[in-house]
Design a protein around this motif. Structure first.
Motif, PDB file in Angstrom:
ATOM      1  N   ALA A   1      -0.175   3.217  -8.223  1.00 54.15           N
ATOM      2  CA  ALA A   1      -0.138   3.951  -6.920  1.00 54.15           C
ATOM      3  C   ALA A   1      -1.455   4.659  -6.639  1.00 54.15           C
ATOM      4  CB  ALA A   1       0.989   4.914  -6.984  1.00 54.15           C
ATOM      5  N   GLU A   2      -2.094   4.912  -7.765  1.00 52.07           N
ATOM      6  CA  GLU A   2      -3.342   5.963  -7.676  1.00 52.07           C
ATOM      7  C   GLU A   2      -4.318   4.953  -6.989  1.00 52.07           C
ATOM      8  OE1 GLU A   2      -4.140   8.758  -7.444  1.00 52.07           O
ATOM      9  OE2 GLU A   2      -3.268  10.135  -8.628  1.00 52.07           O
TER      10      GLU A   2
ATOM     11  N   VAL B   1       1.011  -1.247  -0.120  1.00 48.71           N
ATOM     12  CA  VAL B   1      -0.053  -0.033  -0.164  1.00 48.71           C
ATOM     13  C   VAL B   1       0.853   1.290   0.040  1.00 48.71           C
ATOM     14  CG1 VAL B   1      -1.804  -1.116   1.221  1.00 48.71           C
ATOM     15  CG2 VAL B   1      -0.277   0.135   2.320  1.00 48.71           C
ATOM     16  N   LEU B   2       2.168   1.111   0.459  1.00 42.71           N
ATOM     17  CA  LEU B   2       3.175   2.326   0.093  1.00 42.71           C
ATOM     18  C   LEU B   2       3.680   2.239  -1.382  1.00 42.71           C
ATOM     19  CD1 LEU B   2       4.634   2.704   3.719  1.00 42.71           C
ATOM     20  CD2 LEU B   2       2.532   3.683   2.790  1.00 42.71           C
ATOM     21  N   TYR B   3       3.751   1.247  -1.850  1.00 40.98           N
ATOM     22  CA  TYR B   3       4.280   1.050  -3.357  1.00 40.98           C
ATOM     23  C   TYR B   3       5.562   1.829  -3.518  1.00 40.98           C
ATOM     24  CZ  TYR B   3       3.144  -0.501  -8.175  1.00 40.98           C
ATOM     25  OH  TYR B   3       3.227  -0.903  -9.236  1.00 40.98           O
ATOM     26  N   ASP B   4       6.782   1.415  -2.676  1.00 36.63           N
ATOM     27  CA  ASP B   4       7.753   1.798  -2.773  1.00 36.63           C
ATOM     28  C   ASP B   4       7.736   3.381  -2.757  1.00 36.63           C
ATOM     29  OD1 ASP B   4      10.532   1.294  -2.754  1.00 36.63           O
ATOM     30  OD2 ASP B   4      10.755   1.290  -5.158  1.00 36.63           O
TER      31      ASP B   4
ATOM     32  N   GLU C   1       5.642   5.463  -3.888  1.00 35.07           N
ATOM     33  CA  GLU C   1       4.987   6.131  -5.016  1.00 35.07           C
ATOM     34  C   GLU C   1       3.759   6.904  -4.619  1.00 35.07           C
ATOM     35  OE1 GLU C   1       5.232   3.988  -8.950  1.00 35.07           O
ATOM     36  OE2 GLU C   1       3.597   5.181  -9.468  1.00 35.07           O
ATOM     37  N   VAL C   2       3.046   6.274  -3.627  1.00 29.94           N
ATOM     38  CA  VAL C   2       1.772   6.904  -3.260  1.00 29.94           C
ATOM     39  C   VAL C   2       1.676   8.259  -2.967  1.00 29.94           C
ATOM     40  CG1 VAL C   2       0.610   4.804  -2.809  1.00 29.94           C
ATOM     41  CG2 VAL C   2       1.820   5.752  -0.811  1.00 29.94           C
ATOM     42  N   VAL C   3       2.964   8.845  -2.480  1.00 28.43           N
ATOM     43  CA  VAL C   3       3.316  10.102  -2.283  1.00 28.43           C
ATOM     44  C   VAL C   3       3.969  10.925  -3.254  1.00 28.43           C
ATOM     45  CG1 VAL C   3       2.989   9.794   0.421  1.00 28.43           C
ATOM     46  CG2 VAL C   3       5.126   9.866  -0.995  1.00 28.43           C
ATOM     47  N   ALA C   4       4.202  10.363  -4.350  1.00 28.60           N
ATOM     48  CA  ALA C   4       4.727  11.150  -5.565  1.00 28.60           C
ATOM     49  C   ALA C   4       3.862  12.164  -6.153  1.00 28.60           C
ATOM     50  CB  ALA C   4       5.130   9.941  -6.756  1.00 28.60           C
ATOM     51  N   GLU C   5       4.666  13.116  -6.899  1.00 27.00           N
ATOM     52  CA  GLU C   5       3.787  14.470  -7.340  1.00 27.00           C
ATOM     53  C   GLU C   5       2.956  13.969  -8.311  1.00 27.00           C
ATOM     54  OE1 GLU C   5       5.295  18.296  -9.196  1.00 27.00           O
ATOM     55  OE2 GLU C   5       6.309  17.781  -7.458  1.00 27.00           O
ATOM     56  N   ARG C   6       3.273  12.754  -9.195  1.00 22.75           N
ATOM     57  CA  ARG C   6       2.415  12.354 -10.227  1.00 22.75           C
ATOM     58  C   ARG C   6       2.353  10.770 -10.076  1.00 22.75           C
ATOM     59  NH1 ARG C   6       4.647  15.790 -15.051  1.00 22.75           N
ATOM     60  NH2 ARG C   6       3.767  17.745 -14.548  1.00 22.75           N
ATOM     61  N   PRO C   7       1.646  10.117  -9.103  1.00 22.36           N
ATOM     62  CA  PRO C   7       1.615   8.826  -9.050  1.00 22.36           C
ATOM     63  C   PRO C   7       1.090   7.979 -10.062  1.00 22.36           C
ATOM     64  CG  PRO C   7       0.103   9.900  -7.635  1.00 22.36           C
ATOM     65  CD  PRO C   7       0.804  10.973  -8.195  1.00 22.36           C
ATOM     66  N   GLY C   8       1.673   6.877 -10.749  1.00 23.85           N
ATOM     67  CA  GLY C   8       1.076   6.188 -11.651  1.00 23.85           C
ATOM     68  C   GLY C   8      -0.288   5.526 -11.328  1.00 23.85           C
ATOM     69  N   GLU C   9      -0.743   4.539 -12.346  1.00 23.68           N
ATOM     70  CA  GLU C   9      -2.027   4.101 -12.004  1.00 23.68           C
ATOM     71  C   GLU C   9      -2.151   3.248 -11.126  1.00 23.68           C
ATOM     72  OE1 GLU C   9      -5.190   0.711 -14.524  1.00 23.68           O
ATOM     73  OE2 GLU C   9      -2.877   0.914 -15.114  1.00 23.68           O
TER      74      GLU C   9
ATOM     75  N   ASP D   1       6.499  -3.457   1.995  1.00 25.06           N
ATOM     76  CA  ASP D   1       6.390  -2.281   1.269  1.00 25.06           C
ATOM     77  C   ASP D   1       4.900  -1.589   1.693  1.00 25.06           C
ATOM     78  OD1 ASP D   1       6.485  -0.984  -1.083  1.00 25.06           O
ATOM     79  OD2 ASP D   1       5.442  -2.235  -2.362  1.00 25.06           O
ATOM     80  N   GLY D   2       4.465  -1.781   3.126  1.00 21.05           N
ATOM     81  CA  GLY D   2       3.402  -1.286   3.493  1.00 21.05           C
ATOM     82  C   GLY D   2       2.266  -1.989   3.432  1.00 21.05           C
ATOM     83  N   VAL D   3       1.332  -2.013   4.611  1.00 22.36           N
ATOM     84  CA  VAL D   3       0.574  -2.939   4.636  1.00 22.36           C
ATOM     85  C   VAL D   3      -0.634  -2.498   5.416  1.00 22.36           C
ATOM     86  CG1 VAL D   3       1.483  -3.982   6.817  1.00 22.36           C
ATOM     87  CG2 VAL D   3      -0.207  -5.337   5.571  1.00 22.36           C
ATOM     88  N   THR D   4      -1.886  -2.810   5.017  1.00 21.08           N
ATOM     89  CA  THR D   4      -3.237  -2.305   5.879  1.00 21.08           C
ATOM     90  C   THR D   4      -3.674  -3.484   6.427  1.00 21.08           C
ATOM     91  OG1 THR D   4      -4.425  -2.709   3.771  1.00 21.08           O
ATOM     92  CG2 THR D   4      -4.226  -0.406   4.261  1.00 21.08           C
TER      93      THR D   4
END
Ligand SMILES: C[S@@+](CC[C@H](N)C(=O)[O-])C[C@H]1O[C@@H](n2cnc3c(N)ncnc32)[C@H](O)[C@@H]1O
Length: 215
Positions: A181-182, A166-169, A171-179, A206-209
């Protein structure tokens, strides 16, 4: 340490990895497949141990996994099932499904692990309501929000829903997250806001819920 969150140094990571202490079977399936092109998809040992703890806490009668790959996380969870417990694991790729089945047979786990072949989106609607103690989501990221709705229906009240990456390396907080990460951001928001779930987000692997299904 800043704001109460420890900085993950290499030494601390090695300490945690040692404490995860995979079982001989998990070490074997991990070692045998280390050279596989998809090996990066293997569930991190920290999360493998968390899954085993949650399977035990859930009673471990019936567990569902979305995304088998070669059976690494399935091995962690299968070893934590109670006697007579069963893990159903869904895999769309027929070659991986066959390799995983061969592994479960070789590991002596075939009596408690059932590989369900085909896209999860086709399999999940046919599974019975409230039948599972825990559902682990670790497959195609764009489908995570849909898998959450299936999991809420399939897991009994008091059971767990766990999702990887859920943190996707980051990328979830990137300026332009990809599909992907969105989709993971949407999934995480939905798990937090869901009226039937109580959810925590953990920086494990890598992040977990981890969600508990309310009655
Ligand atoms: C991240 S890997 C799973 C890793 C596995 N949980 C482990 O730790 O060993 C994701 C797996 O999901 C499978 N997959 C992708 N899309 C799928 C779908 N729609 N239905 C079922 N499985 C899917 C992939 O083929 C891949 O093997």
């Amino acid at each position: 340490m800043s704001d109460g969150r420890v900085e993950m140094t290499p030494a601390l990571a090695a300490y945690l990895d040692a404490l995860a202490a995979p079982s001989p079977l998990v070490r074997r399936v991990t070692g045998e497949n280390r050279g596989d092109p998809g090996a990066v998809m293997m569930t991190h040992p920290e999360l493998g141990r968390l899954l085993a703890v949650l399977v035990t806490a859930s009673g471990g009668r019936r567990v569902l996994e979305i995304g088998t790959y070669l059976g690494i996380s399935a091995t962690w969870m299968a070893e934590a099932l109670r006697d007579g417990g069963r893990l159903d694991t869904l895999e769309a790729d027929p070659h991986r499904a066959t390799r995983a089945e061969r592994w479960f047979a070789a590991a002596g786990l075939a009596d408690r692990v059932h590989v369900m072949r085909g896209p999860a989106g086709a399999t999940l609607p046919g599974l019975p309501d409230g039948a599972y103690d825990l559902c682990y989501i670790d497959a195609d990221k764009p489908a995570y929000p849909a898998y959450l709705e299936h999991a809420v229906r399939l897991v009994r009240a008091g059971g767990f829903i766990v999702a990887d990456n859920v943190l996707y390396d980051g990328e979830v907080v990137a300026e332009r997250p990809g599909e992907h990460a969105e989709a993971l951001r949407a999934f995480t928001r939905a798990a937090i806001d869901h009226p039937r779930l109580s959810t925590a987000v953990l920086a494990v692997g890598d992040g977990v819920t981890v969600s508990v299904v309310r009655g």
